[in-house]
Design an enzyme around this catalytic site. Structure first.
Site, PDB file in Angstrom:
ATOM      1  CE1 TYR A  58      -3.760   2.429   0.469  1.00 54.84           C
ATOM      2  CE2 TYR A  58      -2.312   3.451   2.078  1.00 54.84           C
ATOM      3  CZ  TYR A  58      -3.433   3.498   1.280  1.00 54.84           C
ATOM      4  OH  TYR A  58      -4.228   4.625   1.289  1.00 54.84           O
ATOM      5  CB  SER A 140      -4.897  11.652   4.571  1.00 53.54           C
ATOM      6  OG  SER A 140      -5.796  10.907   3.763  1.00 53.54           O
ATOM      7  CD  GLN A 166      -6.705  14.333   0.838  1.00 50.93           C
ATOM      8  OE1 GLN A 166      -6.852  13.666   1.859  1.00 50.93           O
ATOM      9  NE2 GLN A 166      -7.300  14.033  -0.299  1.00 50.93           N
ATOM     10  CE1 TYR A 168      -8.604  11.693  -3.019  1.00 46.86           C
ATOM     11  CE2 TYR A 168      -8.353  11.122  -0.707  1.00 46.86           C
ATOM     12  CZ  TYR A 168      -7.861  11.131  -1.991  1.00 46.86           C
ATOM     13  OH  TYR A 168      -6.634  10.588  -2.262  1.00 46.86           O
ATOM     14  CB  THR A 194      -6.921  14.975  -3.710  1.00 46.15           C
ATOM     15  OG1 THR A 194      -5.956  15.116  -2.658  1.00 46.15           O
ATOM     16  CG2 THR A 194      -6.388  14.000  -4.740  1.00 46.15           C
ATOM     17  CE  LYS A 268      -1.045  15.515  -2.693  1.00 41.41           C
ATOM     18  NZ  LYS A 268      -1.332  14.332  -3.526  1.00 41.41           N
ATOM     19  CG  HIS A 292      -2.509  10.421  -6.016  1.00 42.34           C
ATOM     20  ND1 HIS A 292      -3.532  11.292  -5.811  1.00 42.34           N
ATOM     21  CD2 HIS A 292      -2.624   9.484  -5.040  1.00 42.34           C
ATOM     22  CE1 HIS A 292      -4.262  10.897  -4.776  1.00 42.34           C
ATOM     23  NE2 HIS A 292      -3.710   9.814  -4.282  1.00 42.34           N
ATOM     24  N   GLY A 324       6.467  14.463  -5.030  1.00 44.45           N
ATOM     25  CA  GLY A 324       6.837  13.373  -5.931  1.00 44.45           C
ATOM     26  C   GLY A 324       8.328  13.220  -6.096  1.00 44.45           C
ATOM     27  CB  ILE A 326      11.116  15.548  -2.465  1.00 42.06           C
ATOM     28  CG1 ILE A 326      10.409  16.487  -3.450  1.00 42.06           C
ATOM     29  CG2 ILE A 326      12.095  16.296  -1.576  1.00 42.06           C
ATOM     30  CD1 ILE A 326      11.311  17.370  -4.239  1.00 42.06           C
TER      31      ILE A 326
END
Length: 396
Positions: A58, A140, A166, A168, A194, A268, A292, A324, A326
Site C-alpha cells: 500500500y 489526509s 486534505q 476528497y 485532491t 493538489k 499522486h 513526488g 523528493i
C-alpha cells in the site's frame, strides 16, 4: 481545544521520544533511529523490515508498471546544480512565506492515509514531529485518527508549521460540508483538494497481496457517511462511468467548495498548464504539482519535468508547490530553483514513522533541512529567494 479522551497532554520532547503516548510501540522504552540509517534511502530500506507485505504494497506501490513512480525520483537526479563560489553566506536561512505565514523551511508532510498501518502513533506521531521541526503537515481525509485529535496534539506548539486538511469531495455533498466545518473548527488553515483521483489507479502490488485494511484501522473521519445509492445499470453502461463516477467532482465543485469555507483552497494534482490557469482564474489559494506519487495513472510525466510549465502558466498569481520523488535536500533546492514555493514529501516520512515513530519522522525532516542548507551554501545561495534557474546546469 481540549485534549482527546484518554490521551494525556505531554511535552514535544516526550512525544518525540515516545514517552507516555501512543507514539511508542517499540520493544524499547524509548524508540531510537536504527543504526546505520543516515539517509532517506536508508529509512526506506529499514522500513521494509518493519512493514508486512500488506502495508508495504500500500505505502510503497504505484500504479501499473510503476514507470511514473520511478521517474519522479530520477527526474530530480537528472537535473544538475550549477554552483557559484565566493558568495556572501553569512545570515543565510531557509525561511519562506506561504499563504500568509513564514515557514522555517519549505517542507511539508504530504497527506498519507491510514498511517496507523505503519505505527500505532499514526498521524498524531507525524504531527508531533512536524511541529517539532517547524514543518507543515497536510492531514489526509482518510487519516486513521480523528482530525480533531491531530489538531489538538499540536495546537499550542509555538514553532509548528501550518496544518492543512486534505479533502476528497464525497458523493454526499452535505457530509462534505460538515467535514469542512469540522476542519475549520479544529483550526486547520487551508483545504487541500485532491483533484487527480476520481477513481483509484490500477495498483498491481496491492492486487497481488490482496490488500486489506487491518480490522482496527479505518478512515475514521468518514464515519457515519451514508453509502451512495447504487444505480441500476442498463445494458452497455459502465460500472465506473455510469455509477461510481456519476457524482465525480468538477470545476463547479471547486467553486462550490470555495463558497462554503473561509479557508484557502489549494488544488493538489495539477499537471496541465490549462488546469493551472483555470485554477488561477477561480482564485484558489495555490496548486500542487503532483501525480499522486505515481499511484493513480502510470506513464504520467515526473513532477520535476512539469513544474516549470505550471509556474509559467500561473505567472506568479498563486503559489505553486510540488511533490513526488523528493529524497534529498538538493531536490528541494532544485524545486525552488524551478519556481516552487514549497515541497511536500510523502513516502519518506512514512518510512521514518515505521522505523521510529515520531522520532523517525523528525529525523527525516532534519535530514532534509540539513541537506538543503548544505546545498544552498555550496551553491552560493544564502536564501531561497536567491534560488532561480541560474542554479541549474544547462549544457551548451
Amino acid at each position: 481545544m481540549s485534549a482527546a479522551p484518554g490521551r494525556p497532554k505531554q511535552t514535544r520532547t516526550a512525544a518525540l521520544q515516545g514517552e507516555g503516548s501512543p507514539v511508542n510501540t517499540a520493544p524499547l522504552s524509548v524508540e531510537q533511529i536504527p543504526a546505520g540509517v543516515v539517509t532517506l534511502a536508508d529509512h526506506e530500506a529499514h522500513a521494509r523490515t518493519r512493514l508486512d507485505d500488506n502495508a508495504w504494497a500500500y505505502f510503497s506501490g504505484g500504479a501499473g508498471d510503476e514507470f511514473t513512480l520511478r521517474a519522479n525520483c530520477s527526474a530530480w537526479n537528472e537535473r544538475l546544480l550549477n554552483p557559484r563560489v565566493l558568495q556572501p553566506l553569512a545570515g543565510g536561512h531557509t525561511r519562506v512565506k506561504l499563504l500568509g505565514r513564514t515557514l522555517a523551511h519549505p517542507v511539508l508532510l504530504a497527506p498519507v492515509a491510514y498511517q496507523r498501518m505503519a505505527h500505532a502513533g499514526g498521524e498524531v506521531a507525524s504531527a508531533y514531529a512536524a511541529a517539532a521541526l517547524g514543518a507543515g503537515m497536510v492531514l489526509s481525509t482518510q487519516a486513521s485518527f480523528p482530525l480533531e485529535t491531530v489538531a489538538d496534539a499540536i495546537a499550542a506548539d509555538p514553532i509548528r508549521g501550518p496544518l492543512w486538511f486534505q479533502l476528497y469531495i464525497q458523493p454526499d455533498r452535505g457530509f462534505t460540508r460538515e467535514l469542512v466545518q469540522r476542519a475549520e473548527r479544529a483550526g486547520y488553515e487551508a483545504l487541500v483538494l485532491t483533484v487527480d483521483a476520481p477513481t483509484s489507479g490500477a495498483r498491481d502490488r496491492e492486487r497481488r497481496t490482496n490488500f486489506h485494511l487491518p480490522a482496527h484501522i479505518s478512515a475514521v473521519n468518514l464515519a457515519g457517511m451514508a453509502a451512495p445509492a447504487q444505480r441500476t445499470l442498463q445494458p452497455g453502461q459502465s460500472a465506473l462511468f455510469d455509477d461510481l463516477l456519476a457524482t465525480a467532482p468538477t470545476w463547479e465543485d471547486v467553486a462550490w467548495l470555495q463558497s462554503i469555507t473561509r479557508l484557502p483552497v489549494v488544488l493538489k494534482g495539477v499537471l496541465h498548464p490549462d488546469d493551472a490557469r483555470q485554477a488561477a482564474a477561480l482564485g484558489v489559494g495555490g496548486v500542487i504539482v503532483s501525480n499522486h506519487g505515481g499511484r493513480t495513472l502510470d506513464t504520467l510525466p515526473a513532477t520535476a519535468s512539469v513544474l516549470p510549465r505550471i509556474v509559467q502558466a500561473v505567472a506568479g498569481e498563486l503559489p505553486v508547490l510540488v511533490d513526488g520523488g523528493i529524497r534529498r535536500g538538493t531536490d528541494i533546492l532544485k524545486a525552488m530553483a524551478l519556481g516552487a514555493s514549497a515541497v511536500l514529501v510523502g513516502r519518506p516520512y512514512l518510512y521514518g514513522l515505521a522505523n521510529a515513530g515520531a522520532l523517525g519522522v523528525a529525523h527525516v525532516l532534519r535530514l532534509l533541512r540539513d541537506e538543503l542548507e548544505i546545498a544552498m551554501a555550496l551553491c552560493g545561495c544564502r536564501t531561497l529567494a536567491q534560488a532561480g534557474p541560474h542554479l541549474l546546469f544547462r549544457p551548451d
